[in-house]
Each structure stands twice: as C-alpha cells, then as structure tokens.
Enzyme design. Structure first.
Site, PDB file in Angstrom:
ATOM      1  NE  ARG A  81     -61.189   0.774  11.049  1.00  0.00           N
ATOM      2  CZ  ARG A  81     -60.544   0.190  12.057  1.00  0.00           C
ATOM      3  NH1 ARG A  81     -59.225   0.099  12.049  1.00  0.00           N
ATOM      4  NH2 ARG A  81     -61.201  -0.326  13.078  1.00  0.00           N
ATOM      5  CE  LYS A 183     -63.034  -3.856  12.289  1.00  0.00           C
ATOM      6  NZ  LYS A 183     -62.171  -5.022  12.245  1.00  0.00           N
ATOM      7  CD  GLU A 219     -54.324  -6.698   8.431  1.00  0.00           C
ATOM      8  OE1 GLU A 219     -54.602  -6.254   9.548  1.00  0.00           O
ATOM      9  OE2 GLU A 219     -54.916  -6.364   7.405  1.00  0.00           O
TER      10      GLU A 219
HETATM   11  N1  PLP Z   1     -56.453  -5.833  11.208  1.00  0.00           N
HETATM   12  C1  PLP Z   1     -57.589  -6.523  11.121  1.00  0.00           C
HETATM   13  C2  PLP Z   1     -57.744  -7.464   9.985  1.00  0.00           C
HETATM   14  C3  PLP Z   1     -58.605  -6.341  12.070  1.00  0.00           C
HETATM   15  O1  PLP Z   1     -59.742  -7.017  11.988  1.00  0.00           O
HETATM   16  C4  PLP Z   1     -58.416  -5.428  13.121  1.00  0.00           C
HETATM   17  C5  PLP Z   1     -59.469  -5.171  14.093  1.00  0.00           C
HETATM   18  O2  PLP Z   1     -60.138  -4.197  14.097  1.00  0.00           O
HETATM   19  C6  PLP Z   1     -57.208  -4.734  13.181  1.00  0.00           C
HETATM   20  C7  PLP Z   1     -56.248  -4.959  12.213  1.00  0.00           C
HETATM   21  C8  PLP Z   1     -56.943  -3.753  14.278  1.00  0.00           C
HETATM   22  O3  PLP Z   1     -57.601  -2.545  14.044  1.00  0.00           O
HETATM   23  P1  PLP Z   1     -57.996  -1.608  15.257  1.00  0.00           P
HETATM   24  O4  PLP Z   1     -56.751  -1.349  16.001  1.00  0.00           O
HETATM   25  O5  PLP Z   1     -58.536  -0.387  14.615  1.00  0.00           O
HETATM   26  O6  PLP Z   1     -58.985  -2.349  16.049  1.00  0.00           O
HETATM   27  C1  COI Z   2     -61.501  -5.687  16.384  1.00  0.00           C
HETATM   28  O1  COI Z   2     -60.418  -5.763  16.968  1.00  0.00           O
HETATM   29  O2  COI Z   2     -62.336  -4.818  16.666  1.00  0.00           O
HETATM   30  C2  COI Z   2     -61.847  -6.619  15.333  1.00  0.00           C
HETATM   31  O3  COI Z   2     -62.729  -6.306  14.585  1.00  0.00           O
HETATM   32  C3  COI Z   2     -61.095  -7.868  15.234  1.00  0.00           C
HETATM   33  C4  COI Z   2     -61.903  -9.115  15.070  1.00  0.00           C
HETATM   34  C5  COI Z   2     -62.750  -9.450  16.231  1.00  0.00           C
HETATM   35  C6  COI Z   2     -62.591  -9.226  13.766  1.00  0.00           C
END
Ligand code: PLP
Ligand code: COI
Length: 339
Positions: A81, A183, A219
């Site tokens: 990612r 991200k 989300e």
């Molecule tokens: N959506 C957003 C906007 C986020 O910042 C995060 C955090 O990482 C997620 C979803 C969840 O992603 P992940 O499960 O890869 O941590």
């Molecule tokens: C994560 O879950 O890793 C995130 O980046 C979410 C948040 C702290 C920005």
C-alpha cells in the site's frame, strides 16, 4: 523509560522510544538506512512535504506472542500500500524487503516498549515518507526521507471493545477521483475539522459518505466500516475513495473462512442502516471498535443494544486478535515472525 509503563492505559499517544529508522533518497537511489536516537528531523524550509503535502504513511503493529516471541501482521500488505501511495504522489517506492527489514530493525531495537503477552498493548509502527530538500515550485521533490518510529499503544477509540457513537458528516475527506484510496497526509488534514465537530458534540469520530452522491457510507475518519445484516451477512462498503484497509480485508477472510458467513463488499446506503444488527469500525489502530449508534441528519440510529458488543463483533474480534498475537492459526503468509 525510567518508570514502568501502565500498558492498559496507554491509549494512542506519542511516546518517544529509543530508536527510529531513517533512510535518504538522493540522486535516484536509497541509502542503506540506519537507526538513530534523535526524534527530530532537520529539513529544508522549502520541502514539498511542508507546502504541498508530498507525504505518505503507514501503520502496522508488532504483537507479543504467548511464548514471548514477537510477530508482525501482514507487513507485506503495508509495504504494498505504501508503494501505491508513493506512486500516486510521484515519490520513489520503497522495496518491500527494505520496508520489512526496517520494521524489524525498529521493533528489535525498541523491544522493551512491547508489552508482555496478554496485557492489551502492542507496539505501533509508523512508517512515513516525506519530500525534502530545496523545491518551491509545485513539482515533485528531488530528495526524500523514509522513516519509521514506533510507540507502545493500547486502544485508539475510547473504551476499546466498547460501543461508541459516530456522527455522519456533511464534509468529505476525499474527492471522487482524488487521493482517498492512498494513505497520504492531505486526507487526514481534510478530516480534522469534521472530526472536531464530531468530538465537540460527544461523538468519537465522524462517518464520511461517498463524495459524489452523499448517500452511501464510505468509512470512518481513521478506520473502515463493516456491518452484519439481520440475515448474518458481513458487508463492508466498496468505493475507490476508501482507504483499502488491511484489517477490513482480513475480516472479510475471517468472516468467510472462520465464521462461515456470506461476505460482500457492496454499497451501504445511509438511509438503509436498519438492514444491520451490528456495525463496527476496523483498522490497525482501531482494531475492531463496535458502533453503538450513528447520528444522521439529527436522528440517532442504534445497533444491537447500543451499549453491549454483539456476538458477531465479539467473534470477529476474537479471531482477528487471536491470529495477530499467535493464539489462532493464521492463513498462510499473514504472520511475519521476528524472533
Ligand atoms: N481508513 C483510514 C482512513 C485509516 O486511516 C485507516 C488506518 O490505517 C484504515 C482505514 C484502516 O486501515 P488498516 O486496516 O490497513 O490499518
Ligand atoms: C492506523 O490505523 O494505522 C491509522 O493510520 C489510523 C490513524 C491513527 C490515522
């Protein structure tokens, strides 16, 4: 760390740990990277990350197993990612091997900040890349830093596995063909104001609707969304402006293969919330946070009992965290043991 950390009470806040990793990209290549103790960065005032948001980041955790060992959860997916985020912002890519090796170095060097097994704390890793060096025109930087720091954490949303309430906002965090699926810092800058409005009104965070029609759930500010329908289907929204959550894709797999539920990525209409008996937020920091209620245009829609955690959410949580800390056998390739 002179005094002992109270592992359960950490929440999600910055703690300076002993070592962080830093690697520099210049003249078309990465240097070898090193661990440093200084937690400040000295960068040029015209750096693109400061003015034009040329920045991407990741979030993943190291977990302590029962046998005392340490493991990462799907770090290859974070590496992938990050490469896509970097590509979107014209930044150099970090090879997967370098990304994972840097994570391992940081965890090993800061092992004393990773709690013993079972106390509810993990070590959160924050890899990030920024455009640096002299550059004031709106164009990609010629130099970059790739860094990883870590910090011990417990829960992100207040209460952990306790239902919280979210507010549907009129604001968008991302545009239809923008950077929502990457991200990158700009998405989060755009979310600060609606987040504050939600907090001021006593909600944990806001829920974003799709930026084109404002009719479908996208989300949460810092996590993805999922729901269990009354006929026991696991549904999570589908949209190009959602961050593709590694936790969400893991839950899709767990719901199907371990709980034997029907699963679907589908449109989730905000005026059809009554199809769900349980809903929640999921992410690395959020883990699984049950949602007790969602307020939309002045009306609160509640789920399950609003204050208790539903049985499907509990089971998803048990499997996810069991796999992450090595108590439940993981699907092939999900676990990266460190030692
Ligand atoms: N959506 C957003 C906007 C986020 O910042 C995060 C955090 O990482 C997620 C979803 C969840 O992603 P992940 O499960 O890869 O941590
Ligand atoms: C994560 O879950 O890793 C995130 O980046 C979410 C948040 C702290 C920005």
């Amino acid at each position: 760390m002179e005094q002992q950390l109270d592992w359960q009470k950490l929440g999600f806040s910055y703690t300076k740990t002993d070592f962080r990793y830093i690697s520099k990209w210049k003249d078309g290549k990465w240097d070898d990277g090193e661990l440093v103790t200084d937690n400040n960065l000295l960068i040029n005032e015209s750096s693109t990350c400061l003015h034009y948001g040329q920045q991407a980041f990741e979030g993943l955790k190291a977990y302590r197993r029962k046998d005392g060992g340490i493991q990462l959860f799907r770090p290859d997916e974070n590496a992938k990612r990050m490469r896509l985020s970097c590509r979107r912002l014209l930044m150099p890519e970090i090879p997967e091997e370098k990304f994972i090796d840097a994570c391992v170095q940081v965890v090993k060097a800061n092992e004393r900040f990773l709690a013993p097994y079972g106390v509810g704390s993990t070590l959160y890793l924050r890899p990030f890349m920024i455009g640096v060096g002299e550059n004031i025109g709106v164009k990609p930087s010629k130099e970059y830093l790739f860094c990883i720091f870590c910090m011990p954490v417990s829960t992100y949303f207040k209460g952990g596995l306790q239902p919280v309430n979210f507010l549907v906002t009129d604001y968008d965090r991302a545009a239809p063909h923008g950077t929502g699926g990457s991200k990158v810092g700009g998405n989060y800058a755009a979310s600060l104001y609606p987040h504050q409005i939600a907090k001021d009104r006593g909600f944990q965070d806001c829920i974003y609707l799709d930026p084109t029609t404002h009719t479908k759930i996208e989300e949460v500010g810092a996590a993805n969304f999922f729901g269990i329908t009354h006929d026991n289907k696991f549904i999570t929204p589908i949209s190009p402006s959602i961050l593709p959550s590694i936790t969400k894709y893991s839950l899709l797999h767990i719901a199907k293969e371990y709980l034997h539920l029907e699963v679907e990525e589908a449109d989730v209409y905000i005026d059809k919330l009554d199809i769900f008996k349980e809903v929640g937020a999921c992410g690395t920091a959020a883990v699984i946070t049950p949602i007790g209620g969602i307020e939309f245009v002045g009306k609160m829609h509640t789920f399950y009992s609003q204050t208790e955690v539903g049985p499907f959410t509990k089971e998803l949580y048990r499997y996810l965290t069991g796999i992450q800390q090595g108590d439940i056998e993981a699907p092939v390739g999900w676990i990266y043991p460190i030692k």
